[in-house]
Design an enzyme around this catalytic site. Structure first.
Site, PDB file in Angstrom:
ATOM      1  N   HIS A 283       0.839  -1.201   0.000  1.00 46.13           N
ATOM      2  CA  HIS A 283       0.000   0.000   0.000  1.00 46.13           C
ATOM      3  C   HIS A 283       0.874   1.251   0.000  1.00 46.13           C
ATOM      4  CE1 HIS A 283      -3.326   2.534   0.456  1.00 46.13           C
ATOM      5  NE2 HIS A 283      -3.787   2.181   1.632  1.00 46.13           N
ATOM      6  N   HIS A 322      -1.906  -0.154 -12.452  1.00 45.78           N
ATOM      7  CA  HIS A 322      -2.783   0.181 -11.337  1.00 45.78           C
ATOM      8  C   HIS A 322      -4.021  -0.699 -11.406  1.00 45.78           C
ATOM      9  CE1 HIS A 322      -5.162   2.602  -8.527  1.00 45.78           C
ATOM     10  NE2 HIS A 322      -4.000   3.091  -8.124  1.00 45.78           N
ATOM     11  N   ASP A 378       3.174   6.612  -7.782  1.00 44.61           N
ATOM     12  CA  ASP A 378       4.410   6.290  -7.080  1.00 44.61           C
ATOM     13  C   ASP A 378       5.649   6.351  -7.962  1.00 44.61           C
ATOM     14  OD1 ASP A 378       3.364   5.817  -4.525  1.00 44.61           O
ATOM     15  OD2 ASP A 378       2.530   3.927  -5.225  1.00 44.61           O
TER      16      ASP A 378
HETATM   17  N1  CMC Z   1       5.369  -4.345 -14.730  1.00 43.70           N
HETATM   18  C1  CMC Z   1       5.277  -5.355 -15.613  1.00 43.70           C
HETATM   19  N2  CMC Z   1       4.162  -6.030 -15.876  1.00 43.70           N
HETATM   20  C2  CMC Z   1       3.072  -5.691 -15.175  1.00 43.70           C
HETATM   21  C3  CMC Z   1       3.082  -4.637 -14.231  1.00 43.70           C
HETATM   22  C4  CMC Z   1       4.292  -3.972 -14.014  1.00 43.70           C
HETATM   23  N3  CMC Z   1       4.374  -2.976 -13.134  1.00 43.70           N
HETATM   24  N4  CMC Z   1       1.860  -4.512 -13.688  1.00 43.70           N
HETATM   25  C5  CMC Z   1       1.091  -5.442 -14.272  1.00 43.70           C
HETATM   26  N5  CMC Z   1       1.823  -6.151 -15.165  1.00 43.70           N
HETATM   27  C6  CMC Z   1       1.355  -7.207 -16.050  1.00 43.70           C
HETATM   28  C7  CMC Z   1       1.035  -8.468 -15.285  1.00 43.70           C
HETATM   29  O1  CMC Z   1       2.171  -9.317 -15.201  1.00 43.70           O
HETATM   30  C8  CMC Z   1      -0.058  -9.058 -16.124  1.00 43.70           C
HETATM   31  O2  CMC Z   1       0.532  -9.613 -17.266  1.00 43.70           O
HETATM   32  P1  CMC Z   1      -0.079 -10.954 -17.932  1.00 43.70           P
HETATM   33  O3  CMC Z   1      -1.468 -10.561 -18.376  1.00 43.70           O
HETATM   34  O4  CMC Z   1       0.857 -11.289 -19.046  1.00 43.70           O
HETATM   35  O5  CMC Z   1      -0.099 -11.974 -16.833  1.00 43.70           O
HETATM   36  C9  CMC Z   1      -0.854  -7.840 -16.595  1.00 43.70           C
HETATM   37  O6  CMC Z   1       0.107  -6.756 -16.592  1.00 43.70           O
HETATM   38  C10 CMC Z   1      -2.033  -7.470 -15.705  1.00 43.70           C
HETATM   39  O7  CMC Z   1      -1.539  -7.282 -14.381  1.00 43.70           O
HETATM   40  P2  CMC Z   1      -2.344  -7.594 -13.056  1.00 43.70           P
HETATM   41  O8  CMC Z   1      -1.365  -8.088 -12.040  1.00 43.70           O
HETATM   42  O9  CMC Z   1      -3.545  -8.423 -13.355  1.00 43.70           O
HETATM   43  O10 CMC Z   1      -2.848  -6.153 -12.662  1.00 43.70           O
HETATM   44  P3  CMC Z   1      -3.437  -5.760 -11.247  1.00 43.70           P
HETATM   45  O11 CMC Z   1      -4.507  -4.776 -11.509  1.00 43.70           O
HETATM   46  O12 CMC Z   1      -3.803  -6.952 -10.453  1.00 43.70           O
HETATM   47  O13 CMC Z   1      -2.180  -5.091 -10.518  1.00 43.70           O
HETATM   48  C11 CMC Z   1      -0.674  -3.507  -9.671  1.00 43.70           C
HETATM   49  C12 CMC Z   1      -2.019  -3.738 -10.335  1.00 43.70           C
HETATM   50  C13 CMC Z   1      -0.551  -2.040  -9.295  1.00 43.70           C
HETATM   51  C14 CMC Z   1      -0.587  -4.352  -8.364  1.00 43.70           C
HETATM   52  C15 CMC Z   1       0.433  -3.924 -10.625  1.00 43.70           C
HETATM   53  O14 CMC Z   1       0.340  -3.204 -11.824  1.00 43.70           O
HETATM   54  C16 CMC Z   1       1.826  -3.783 -10.009  1.00 43.70           C
HETATM   55  O15 CMC Z   1       2.294  -4.673  -9.295  1.00 43.70           O
HETATM   56  N6  CMC Z   1       2.535  -2.634 -10.299  1.00 43.70           N
HETATM   57  C17 CMC Z   1       3.825  -2.370  -9.729  1.00 43.70           C
HETATM   58  C18 CMC Z   1       3.724  -1.932  -8.284  1.00 43.70           C
HETATM   59  C19 CMC Z   1       3.210  -0.518  -8.153  1.00 43.70           C
HETATM   60  O16 CMC Z   1       3.651   0.396  -8.839  1.00 43.70           O
HETATM   61  N7  CMC Z   1       2.272  -0.333  -7.211  1.00 43.70           N
HETATM   62  C20 CMC Z   1       1.706   0.970  -6.918  1.00 43.70           C
HETATM   63  C21 CMC Z   1       0.297   1.060  -7.373  1.00 43.70           C
HETATM   64  S1  CMC Z   1      -0.398   2.697  -7.172  1.00 43.70           S
HETATM   65  C22 CMC Z   1      -0.641   2.844  -5.486  1.00 43.70           C
HETATM   66  C23 CMC Z   1      -1.811   3.716  -5.139  1.00 43.70           C
HETATM   67  O17 CMC Z   1      -2.734   3.955  -5.905  1.00 43.70           O
HETATM   68  O18 CMC Z   1      -1.809   4.190  -4.003  1.00 43.70           O
END
Ligand code: CMC
Length: 443
Positions: A283, A322, A378
């Protein structure tokens, strides 16, 4: 919800309105019509779907609340597809450009923008409540010399409840108003004391001549000078960061505040729950991960290899993607401008070149385009915090200062919502039943 048997439904005259969901329970052959309101159905309606009279009724199973609205809220609107974020209907871009954090806090808490007199009073109230009781200072001094500042913030904001026992009167509007003022006013003081403790430096008392962010900078940086003069560009950048972090509807920490607050505990304890949730790396910790990633990449020459590794699935490009924003994160655009402003004062951080190049390459790459991965808030905030001289441990602490306004607004909304009760999810029990106790010597 209306029910009818399969036979009746098959017969003539079975009607369904367009704003309903018709459910057939294949176990019983019964049909149920569930009202749809605001794109949702009430989970309690499903309880009426039973196999027999004593049946508990159907439940939904939704770990992590992926498709469950836990409240009605008028505070923050997000459209993830369009990259829209609004507080009380006002676009974040306009607030970041034209407003101040204290005005935004007023907006979140009161529901509308203040007039000049209201804003002056609000600012005055918050300014004169920045000091904490000396016992709080002593209590904080008892922490280990290298205590994590977020752990100190968590404990000290919770401890405030013992200094203001009247805060338990959460239905008394006057009483709770003063706690709101205190929370917004004292959070930067507790945050700065935590920082100074961690640095082994004497705590600096608030300077009520300064602005909200200016006073925070003073409590962070002031050394032997009689008066600390904050650079207005840093003051402004910090104010913008507080605005951008002020609320984000039902995220993990806000849900924690609402859930704990639903027990009718005092607001300090509820906000402590929010701080605890924000302490977690998933978070409040992503900007730290971004900074570490940029440091590891080291030079722009290493970016292509790094990107290939990300595409192979070796690791994630931190600060991208995100759960809600699938087009762009409106906060990321604003924060990028704030980076420039800060670097004018502090001098450019070489990591910015890596971040800029990384962003450029990623935004042109099919892997990221297809998955709708864009920079999030971030991606750049860690760079600003570092330029401000903050160790990574302080990143979630800074986040918490801004988010306090949102936590309080959400807590207030929950308290006044007649539909809310103590939060108490159900479970699907998967353990054993009715075992016979075996004395220890026989096991
Ligand atoms: N780098 C590379 N690939 C990614 C990334 C990333 N940062 N984020 C998602 N993907 C890929 C993921 O591997 C998946 O690929 P595939 O379909 O081939 O399996 C696809 O994109 C969809 O990802 P997801 O995991 O289903 O997406 P999600 O909505 O569950 O996750 C997230 C969102 C923020 C957890 C994720 O994008 C992530 O881990 N990002 C990096 C960490 C980060 O920057 N977090 C801060 C978020 S903002 C905080 C706030 O709002 O306060």
């Amino acid at each position: 919800m209306t029910t009818e048997t399969q036979q009746e439904a098959d017969g003539a005259g079975a009607q369904s309105s367009s704003d309903t969901l018709t459910v057939t329970d294949n176990r019983t052959g019964k049909h149920y019509e569930v009202p749809i309101e605001d794109g949702t159905i009430r989970a309690t309606e499903l309880r009426k779907i039973k196999t027999h009279e004593d049946d508990f009724g159907l439940m939904t199973y939704d770990p992590a609340y992926m498709a469950t609205a836990s409240c009605r809220s008028e505070i923050t609107f997000i459209d993830g597809e369009q990259g829209v974020l609004e507080y009380r209907g006002y676009p974040i871009e306009q607030l970041a450009e034209q407003s101040s954090f204290l005005e935004v806090a007023y907006l979140l808490v009161h529901g509308e923008l203040p007039d000049r007199k209201q804003l002056d009073e609000w600012t005055h109230e918050i300014t004169i409540h920045t000091f904490v009781h000396e016992n709080i200072k002593e209590f904080m001094q008892g922490f280990r010399y290298d205590a994590h500042p977020m752990g100190m913030l968590l404990a000290s904001v919770g401890a405030l409840s013992t200094f203001y026992p009247e805060a338990t009167a959460i239905k008394d509007e006057e009483v709770r108003y003063i706690q709101i003022i205190r929370l917004i006013a004292k959070m930067p003081t507790l945050a700065a004391f935590s920082f100074r403790h961690n640095q082994g430096k004497p705590y600096v008392y608030p300077d009520n001549d300064l602005s909200y962010p200016g006073n925070f900078l003073s409590m962070i940086y002031k050394m032997t000078e009689l008066k600390y003069e904050p650079d207005p560009r840093l003051e402004h950048a910090l104010d913008v960061l507080f605005i951008l972090h002020a609320d984000h509807e039902q995220n993990c920490s806000t849900s924690a505040v609402r859930s704990v607050g639903s027990s009718q505990v005092d607001p300090y304890s509820a906000v402590a729950a929010g701080v605890a949730a924000l302490y977690g790396p998933l978070h409040g910790g992503a900007n730290e991960a971004v900074l570490r990633m940029l440091q590891r990449i080291e030079t722009t020459d290493n970016i292509p290899d790094f990107i290939e590794g990300v595409k192979r699935g070796d690791e994630k490009l931190m600060g991208f993607g995100h759960r809600v924003y699938k087009n762009f994160d409106p906060r990321a655009k604003i924060i990028k401008q704030a980076v420039e402003e800060v670097f004018e004062v502090t001098g450019k951080n070489p990591l910015l070149d890596i971040a800029t190049e990384l962003e450029k390459i990623a935004l042109e790459d099919d892997y990221f385009i297809e998955r709708k991965l864009y920079p999030n808030v971030d991606f750049y905030s860690g760079l600003i915090y570092e330029a401000l001289g903050m160790p990574v441990e302080m990143f979630p602490v800074l986040f918490a200062i801004g988010r306090t306004a949102g936590w309080i607004a959400q807590w207030l909304e929950m308290i006044d919502d007649s539909e809310q009760k103590i939060a108490r999810p159900r479970q699907i029990y998967t353990g054993q039943r009715g075992l016979e106790y075996v004395p220890i010597e026989k096991r």
